[in-house]
Design an enzyme around this catalytic site. Structure first.
Site, PDB file in Angstrom:
ATOM      1  N   ASP A  96       1.059  -1.575   0.467  1.00  0.00           N
ATOM      2  CA  ASP A  96      -0.259   0.134   0.302  1.00  0.00           C
ATOM      3  C   ASP A  96       0.595   1.463   0.432  1.00  0.00           C
ATOM      4  O   ASP A  96       1.978   1.252   0.737  1.00  0.00           O
ATOM      5  CB  ASP A  96      -0.758  -0.277   1.564  1.00  0.00           C
ATOM      6  CG  ASP A  96      -1.721   2.090   1.627  1.00  0.00           C
ATOM      7  OD1 ASP A  96      -2.538   1.734   0.714  1.00  0.00           O
ATOM      8  OD2 ASP A  96      -1.683   1.993   2.175  1.00  0.00           O
ATOM      9  N   GLU A 126       1.779  -0.535  -5.668  1.00  0.00           N
ATOM     10  CA  GLU A 126       0.403   0.797  -5.178  1.00  0.00           C
ATOM     11  C   GLU A 126       1.751   1.789  -5.514  1.00  0.00           C
ATOM     12  O   GLU A 126       2.057   2.310  -4.431  1.00  0.00           O
ATOM     13  CB  GLU A 126      -0.242   0.858  -4.096  1.00  0.00           C
ATOM     14  CG  GLU A 126      -1.439   1.997  -4.504  1.00  0.00           C
ATOM     15  CD  GLU A 126      -2.120   1.783  -3.951  1.00  0.00           C
ATOM     16  OE1 GLU A 126      -2.800   2.618  -3.568  1.00  0.00           O
ATOM     17  OE2 GLU A 126      -2.173   2.057  -2.127  1.00  0.00           O
TER      18      GLU A 126
END
Length: 711
Positions: A350, A386
């Protein structure tokens, strides 16, 4: 010795955390600037027994406690200077989680005592109330699991991978075939009914939204809500306790392992969505739960001009300092643990750009990338970035180094723009359909570096993407200010639910178009949980706090009559089966656009509706709405089991996003003599016999047709 007679021995500084040897447990905590560290043991009544850890080796405080073993709850109290203006926030009245804890027991409550400062005062005033009753306790764990033949190495090549992003709780909370006591748990995901759906679809991997133990933000708890998604980590080694059906005193570890083993037995890999960019402690006004109270200036990136405040590249209040060697060690130890002990197959990071920031800039040569590159365990698993964060220069799509794949946000945006009818032309779409060579080819990566997606947990579901022009997040309690305003969606004429049969038919066709585009494009496709069932969040594009029917997958559409949105399950299965059967859709190298056979057929060619190859003018026409993509099976760069070159069928994919019907002339020889229709989202006619090269076929407005070339 504690007040109950418990004694401690010097113990050893490694390994960090709590390690049981059959007779007692060694505790070790890295706290370089602490003045004292107390180990706090909790019995079943909740009574606390403190043991001072007097041994310090290389900044690690350690001690061995006989007759303490698995299921024991514990925490630490760390003392040191309290001077927030210099970033120092030690406070021994706050019970701290062990960063290396393998499990947690107990809930987090947003009581005033969990904060380092008194209510009504700013954070420079120290609060002396005990936080222990309101925070989760770390748990001593020792689990020898019968893995059998299960191994901790990915078994599916990247080019053959199809990912299904899911939430452990939301996937089974409403599943009618999962026993009620298992719904929303690791055991529920491992249940045969869950596995049957995944295997029926044909996906090769699940990407689990955060399963590291997390807690909810105090502001959410105070308004009666909570963090459903889980991007608020407390412990990087512990499976989230609330997803366990069997207990929270270490049982969650075994249940997680059993889930992984079951998924592997079904041929499905397990990828974890991990959040090493920030922690649950928030900004300077957040709770003191672990890292802040152990060594705030080391664990977090503080502002150079005023270390009372945090550098926030994540939008959550803090950023973990991955440039600090011991923080980087924590991350690496955690990753290796999940691979070697829990047998997961990879990770999706993330806001990964935040981990790569050297000083202030994102740096492809940062220590984080270096240590993963040389690590003998982590360099062998699947790594997904990401590739952005919220700081300056944080959008880094296409900029991660080899070994890494990336969530390709440009694929999402380009495909959404095309099917909603935006006047963006088709030039960028061409790159996205063929593996995004403009992003990944120059650094030696392959087409499978692109994780292609149209929807994910963050944003509209697929059904909502074709049903809403605007977000509808009022239920989140933030005045509809949260969530992204740039959805690139189109409601097909009516905002939200409707009984209009024509609009419903168009929405279903648009969903089919998106799924076909995603699953037939070069790269690694990722599906969002429930899109195949037509799940709706009622226009909420930021359902991070919706632990209810808004987020929980609705399984009723499977059995609806007529099938309506549930019909997309069959379409997804069919498309994945096509992808699995034909390597032309699973390219391991970028297309060259050059002839691959004696007849002059190219590995990749593009056609206009007139059946002729596209010119530069065609590519850059902003009003272009129709595109033909020819993939030659002669150009497959795949070898068989004996090294022989594999020759696949060739295919012609026609995409038409215009509002009016169009006639497409099928390319003549040498491209093909005849064509067979494999898929038509416009009228679902399937195969209607062979069509001759040069024939004109009608295309329904906003539809996709896949044809197989015949000789």
């Amino acid at each position: 010795m504690t007040d109950d007679g418990t004694v401690s021995w010097p113990g050893r500084p490694t390994p960090l955390g709590a390690s049981w040897d059959g007779e007692g447990t060694n505790f070790a905590l890295w706290a370089p600037a602490a003045e004292s560290v107390d180990l706090c043991l909790y019995d079943d009544t909740g009574a606390e027994h403190r043991i001072a850890l007097d041994e310090v080796t290389y900044h690690i405080w350690h001690g061995y406690v006989p007759r303490v073993g698995p299921r024991q709850r514990y925490g630490f109290r760390v003392d040191g200077p309290f001077d927030p203006d210099r970033g120092a926030r030690w406070n021994p009245s706050k019970l701290l989680a062990d960063p290396y804890a393998r499990a947690f027991d107990g809930e987090f409550a947003a009581d005033d005592a969990v904060f380092g400062y008194p209510p009504g005062r700013d954070d420079t005033f120290q609060d002396h109330r005990d936080s222990a009753p309101y925070v989760p306790k770390s748990v001593v764990v020792h689990d020898v699991f019968p893995w059998g033949e299960d191994h901790h190495r990915p078994h599916t090549a990247w080019a053959d991978t199809v990912i299904y992003e899911l939430h452990v709780r939301g996937f089974t909370m409403r599943h009618p075939d999962v026993p009620p006591g298992l719904r929303g748990t690791y055991a529920g995901l491992a249940h045969p009914a869950s596995l049957e759906h995944l295997t029926k679809l044909g996906v090769t991997a699940v990407e689990l939204m955060p399963v590291h133990h997390f807690v909810s933000e105090p502001a959410l708890l105070r308004r009666g809500s909570g963090n459903y998604w889980g991007y608020n980590t407390l412990g990087y080694f512990a499976p989230h306790a609330a997803y366990s059906s069997s207990g929270t005193r270490g049982e969650q570890v075994r249940e997680f392992k059993a889930m992984v083993r079951a998924l592997h037995a079904a041929g499905i890999e397990v990828i974890l969505d991990v959040v090493y960019n920030h922690t649950a402690e928030g900004d300077e006004n957040g709770p003191t739960l672990a890292y802040r109270g152990i060594d705030n200036p080391t664990y977090y990136r503080l502002r150079d001009d005023d270390p009372r405040y945090y550098r926030d590249y994540t939008g959550t209040g803090n950023t973990l300092n991955a440039q600090q060697p011991h923080v980087l060690q924590l991350i690496m130890d955690s990753l290796r643990y999940w691979v070697t002990e829990m047998h997961v197959d990879g990770f999706r990071f993330d806001l990964a750009a935040a981990l790569a920031r050297s000083f202030h800039d994102v740096d492809k040569l940062s220590a984080f990338f270096d240590v993963i590159q040389q690590d003998p365990v982590l360099s062998q698993v699947k790594l997904i970035a990401e590739p952005w964060d919220l700081g300056p220069g944080g959008y880094q799509v296409g900029e991660f180094p080899p070994l890494w794949t990336e969530w390709n946000g440009k694929f999402r945006d380009s495909v959404r723009d095309f099917w909603r009818g935006a006047e963006t032309g088709v030039a960028e779409l061409g790159y996205r359909l063929t593996g995004s060579s403009d992003l990944y080819q120059d650094d030696g990566r392959r087409p499978y570096a692109s994780i292609n997606f149209v929807t994910c947990h963050d944003g509209f579901t697929l059904r909502d993407l074709v049903s809403y022009n605007d977000k509808h997040n009022e239920a989140n309690g933030e005045g509809n200010r949260d969530g992204n305003d740039d959805n690139r969606s189109w409601n097909c004429g009516v905002e939200g639910d409707t009984d209009d049969a024509d609009i419903l038919a168009l929405r279903n066709r648009q969903m089919s178009n998106f799924l076909a585009t995603l699953l037939l494009a070069t790269g690694v496709p990722m599906l969002r949980m429930g899109d195949e069932l037509g799940h709706t969040q009622r226009g909420n594009n930021n359902a991070y706090c919706q632990d209810n029917e808004v987020s929980w997958l609705d399984w009723t559409s499977r059995d609806a009559t007529p099938p309506a949105y549930g019909a997309h399950t069959a379409l997804v299965s069919r498309l994945i089966a096509l992808r699995r059967k034909h390597p032309v859709f699973r390219q391991r190298a970028f297309f060259q656009g050059r002839p691959v056979g004696a007849d002059g057929v190219k590995d990749l060619a593009w056609f206009t509706p007139a059946g002729v190859e596209m010119s530069d003018e065609d590519w850059h026409a902003p009003t272009a709405r129709t595109l033909g993509m020819y993939l030659s099976g002669q150009g497959i760069r795949t070898r068989g089991p004996r090294g022989e070159r594999i020759t696949d069928d060739s295919f012609l994919l026609l995409l038409h996003a215009g509002p009016d019907p169009v006639v497409f002339r099928l390319p003549a020889e040498p491209w093909a003599q005849r064509y067979a229709v494999e898929l038509d989202t416009g009228d679902a006619r399937g195969s209607d016999g062979a069509l001759s090269a040069g024939d004109e076929i009608p295309m329904t407005p906003r539809s996709a047709v896949l044809l197989r070339a015949l000789s």
